[in-house]
Write an enzyme that holds these catalytic residues in place. Sequence first.
Site, PDB file in Angstrom:
ATOM      1  N   GLY A 145      29.725  45.585  28.017  1.00 10.23           N
ATOM      2  CA  GLY A 145      30.764  44.586  28.775  1.00 10.23           C
ATOM      3  C   GLY A 145      32.211  44.515  28.472  1.00 10.23           C
ATOM      4  N   ARG A 184      30.396  53.291  27.069  1.00  6.19           N
ATOM      5  CA  ARG A 184      30.662  54.125  28.093  1.00  6.19           C
ATOM      6  C   ARG A 184      30.176  53.444  29.717  1.00  6.19           C
ATOM      7  NH1 ARG A 184      25.122  56.236  31.557  1.00  6.19           N
ATOM      8  NH2 ARG A 184      26.972  57.420  33.715  1.00  6.19           N
ATOM      9  N   GLN A 198      39.310  44.806  36.680  1.00  6.32           N
ATOM     10  CA  GLN A 198      38.792  43.948  35.252  1.00  6.32           C
ATOM     11  C   GLN A 198      39.820  43.961  34.570  1.00  6.32           C
ATOM     12  OE1 GLN A 198      34.809  44.100  34.320  1.00  6.32           O
ATOM     13  NE2 GLN A 198      34.602  42.613  34.423  1.00  6.32           N
ATOM     14  N   GLY A 248      34.200  42.036  30.020  1.00  6.66           N
ATOM     15  CA  GLY A 248      34.702  41.156  31.471  1.00  6.66           C
ATOM     16  C   GLY A 248      36.369  40.515  30.353  1.00  6.66           C
ATOM     17  N   GLU A 249      36.724  39.924  29.124  1.00  5.37           N
ATOM     18  CA  GLU A 249      37.084  39.378  28.457  1.00  5.37           C
ATOM     19  C   GLU A 249      38.623  39.891  27.081  1.00  5.37           C
ATOM     20  OE1 GLU A 249      34.540  35.352  27.842  1.00  5.37           O
ATOM     21  OE2 GLU A 249      33.758  37.224  27.462  1.00  5.37           O
ATOM     22  N   PHE A 292      36.588  33.205  34.974  1.00  6.40           N
ATOM     23  CA  PHE A 292      37.579  32.697  33.796  1.00  6.40           C
ATOM     24  C   PHE A 292      37.082  31.795  32.637  1.00  6.40           C
ATOM     25  CE2 PHE A 292      40.298  33.941  37.620  1.00  6.40           C
ATOM     26  CZ  PHE A 292      40.231  35.408  37.475  1.00  6.40           C
ATOM     27  N   ASN A 294      31.857  52.246  35.758  1.00 11.94           N
ATOM     28  CA  ASN A 294      32.513  52.203  36.799  1.00 11.94           C
ATOM     29  C   ASN A 294      34.239  52.138  36.604  1.00 11.94           C
ATOM     30  OD1 ASN A 294      34.300  52.545  38.950  1.00 11.94           O
ATOM     31  ND2 ASN A 294      32.161  51.717  40.561  1.00 11.94           N
ATOM     32  N   PRO A 295      34.617  53.792  36.574  1.00 12.78           N
ATOM     33  CA  PRO A 295      35.876  53.468  35.938  1.00 12.78           C
ATOM     34  C   PRO A 295      36.999  52.406  36.837  1.00 12.78           C
ATOM     35  CG  PRO A 295      35.015  55.376  36.034  1.00 12.78           C
ATOM     36  CD  PRO A 295      34.282  54.416  36.249  1.00 12.78           C
ATOM     37  N   LYS A 296      36.629  52.621  38.014  1.00 14.66           N
ATOM     38  CA  LYS A 296      37.272  51.604  39.168  1.00 14.66           C
ATOM     39  C   LYS A 296      36.942  50.363  38.867  1.00 14.66           C
ATOM     40  CE  LYS A 296      38.828  53.090  43.093  1.00 14.66           C
ATOM     41  NZ  LYS A 296      38.521  53.986  44.861  1.00 14.66           N
TER      42      LYS A 296
END
Lengths: 347, 751
Positions: free
Chosen positions: B713, B639, B649, B715-716, B251, B642-644
């Site tokens: 990305g 795009r 995330q 992630g945030e 994080f 991986n939707p899962k």
Amino acid sequence: MHPFQYQRADSADQAVAAVAKTPGATFIAGGTSHLDLMKEDVHHPSLLVDVSALPLKQITAFEGGVRIGAGVSNTAAAYHPDLQQRYAAMSEALLAGASVQIRNMASMAGNPLQRTRCPYFRDPAQACNKRTPGSGCAAIGGYNHVHALFGASKACIATHPSDLAVALAALDARVQTTGPRTIAFPELLRLPGDTPHLDTVLEHGELITAIDLPAFAGRSHYLKVRERASYAYALVSCAVALEMDGPKIRRARVALGGVAHKPWRVGPAEALLAGQLPTEQLFQAAANAAFADAKPLEHNAYKIPMGRNLMVRALLETSGLQPMQGPAGTAFAASVGGVAGRLATPR
Amino acid sequence: MTTQATGKPLDRVDGRLKVTGAARFTAEWDVPNLAYGAVASSAIAHGTVRSIDVSAARKAPGVLAVLTHENAPRLQPIPEKIGETQFRGEGGISETLQPLQTAAIEYAGQPLAVVVADTHERARYAATLVRVAYEERPPQLAMATASRKTLPEMFLGNSKEKLQVTIGKPKSALAAAPVKVERVYESAITHHNPIEQLATVARWEKRGGADFLTLYDTTRGIEVLQEVMATSLGLPKESVHIICPFIGGAFGSKGWLYAPPLLTAMAARAVGRPVKIEWRRQDMFAVAGQRAATRQTLALGATRAGKITALQHDTQTHSSLSSGFTEPCARLTRMMYAVPNISFTHQLSHLHLPSPCPMRGPGETVGSWALECAMDELATELNLDPVELRLRNYADKNPETGKPWSSKNLRQCYARGKELIGWDQRNPKPRSMREGTQLIGYGMASTMYPAGRGEAQARATIFADGRALVQSATHELGNGAYTIFRQISADALSLPIERVRFELGDSALPSAPTTGGSVTTATVGPAAQAAARAALAALKNLAVRDAESPLFGAATEAIDAQEGRLVLKTNPAKGEEYGAILRRAKLPSVIAMGGAKPGEEKDKYSFYSFGAVFAQVRVDEASGSIRVARLCAVYDAGRLMNPKTAHSQIIGGMAMGVGATLMEATHYDPRNGRAVVRNLADYHVPSCADTPDMTVEWLNIPDPHISELGARGIGEIGCVGTPAAITNAVFHATGRRLRSLPLTPDKLAFS
């Protein structure tokens, strides 16, 4: 952690003998608080005598009330059907505390003996008379957001963290010890005075064997405000035990948590309630009386209005003037604000 | 055509390893002859060590060595810059203070001694026996009164991210604006608190007569750590090997502060044995970085029609004495709305507190909170729907640079978010909705995250048994890296995903940047693709030269890879399996390197992900308790690979946003600068009971410019936007503006 000896006791007598003869020895049951403090370099026992295997795990009828063995787990007591029904405040307090994993480990006698969450107590680099007598109190003048409104001293402003203890105080529970003696609940725990390192009146080597709940035919309830919806200590909490005489209150017992070094019974407020018809106005007056002597610090004055509001609500919900937030005897009844997500049954 | 793996909601490939405990985290490496280190740290925040008495610790059972500033080896300073990132000085990312090099103390919890013993327990005990006498000086702990205040010019030395900027004439525009909102917002210090605490195992050996260091470390910046260690210890970079196949959350921590690996390496050298140091949770509040507190002043000027004419955003924040890291709070302010006159400043106070570092959504999380709350306040002033205000100021190009967006579909996010939460069904009047004793409120916020891309390398190997391996020195933080890079590699190799492995977490692998700034998918994905294609090209070359191959003599351009076979494009029936080509050539495998980096598109377009977050809250006003009933968010993040894993995330980020909004705060004692709360019972991160129903949708529109994958990305971005949406919902519920994070019960009911 400092090196220590460990032994497992087969009987209460053996446990008491082992601790009594060894300076620095202490009992350990669930260890959920004690081990943390050892790892945090706060507790340095020379010998741990494990009492978790002692045959003190029965819940039995006793003089019209109930006797709970000292070694009964918090989980077992909380979900005991008879206790949940007759002493709802106790189940609510237990289930609103800690986490499932911790409640599974923690014992009924150990829970009220857990030590303060004053953060200064847990940091050996800070002054703390409770941890190191004579070192001073860094919480005074420091960050004292979670500290006491009542009964504090110049040596210590810590609060007692147990939810269970607050419910037991309102229910006039007593502990049986190997003294042998009986100690009424509020008196088991001490105010700090100038010896804040002593949390209880227990002697070295004195072991609690049972907690007795006296006969009770009224309604009891526990409410808790916290900064996180689960697994957080109370900012303020309130336990109420009401016995009615027709429409009137015969006897009210109210204990506040998170405001003092021990569960704080509010005698003047209880006196105001006795013999009266339950109304919101009455409860407001009682709450005002309960907090009349509160002495706030720099960062905890919020507890006064919060505590008053909480006490009024606890009385309203216990007396049935306002619905509880969940089924009696559950964490949902006790948790002010409830859990995140949609309301299951919007009202 | 091979069945495509990217875009599919595949299970996490390392999930089973993790839930069964088979995934090996740093502290779990079984290194023979291991010794254990424990750290004694400073009780005070400012001063010097007058003397340090280690005699009792040295004599304690099992103790092998005690290192202090008096006997520890000298280190070389960390580099000024690594790659493009400024490490030292104002605006830099790291602290220049290195462990055990000086008697000077700059913050409480600064490591002062490391005790090495034969067991973990003995080391810990002996560390409690170290006695330090201090020359104590009063610490500076308040931003407002700090004697050293600076105005850093750039964030991390990036000339494209200036921290003191004026566009147009905001002052006069604000003065002339018929409607103004000027407010101060304050946010508390927060800590990353990943489940996995910091840990390092260091092992020295001689290779070819020279020192060689192997480090197992909880790092998410393998290459940077390698360079920092090599520089500090005076070794060639090739003599430092970093290994980290799994990280238990970061994080923002575990990237840019280096006392833990340096101490471990020094300790291992001193005792001539491998040494492990695992840090305690309490230490995480001193050596692992933090998000600094902020005091942000927002001033908005607008026409009565809701067109914003001036926007000023002035941030006060803090760092340590030896770091210049500056929480960049204006990241939304500079680009989110079409405002002609914008200014923002960042003032940094240097305090005797631990160094801050990036924390999920650095700048964006708390900066967007302030901006988006101010927008809500402006909407109230204008008596305008908050979404409508944002639409009236919608930016069709980047207002700071004038560049077009690479891809922006934020209008769709607002519209869909409104539907999901039931925005138009609410009573917009504040304090108008109730359920039982609780007030109900709705709020929203715009969100964004810069869609960065860097440079990375990868290696692809196709084996004679028809399997393949792709490798790159990126990191698995729980972000799903193993999973999506396996998907991307499988597609690029035209192989089913079961026949492809992806390896990461080792400095011996081809280079990849630090996993941070939400750049990993866009950076490593194209590198994996390039390597895979290079391996296929090598295979094609083998096939066309092999007289026994059905593809003999074909032009390589005429050959396609399909379902693990090389075939003629014009006649897919003619071809053969990858393995057959290799087996005939008596080769165990074919190996190829590939690399990828952004091109000139980087300067032509402005790359951002966007989104809209909507919150519904329940407020128990009598107690001050706030619960989030629902969060609905719609993102335009390119795009999805991986939707899962993406969903996990994002909801993790949103839950972290809930924590930042409602409960997370680190308090330092106002007199001695020690972190007061240092455990996870009293430092509150959201429990399940605090985590609402979260509905997350994606537009899933590929970014045509970021890369062929169209993927950004993610992630945030989940962490950004959530705090303002909740805070604005609390206003709608109660009619009261709370401008200080976190919104703990005391603030609402009794402020």
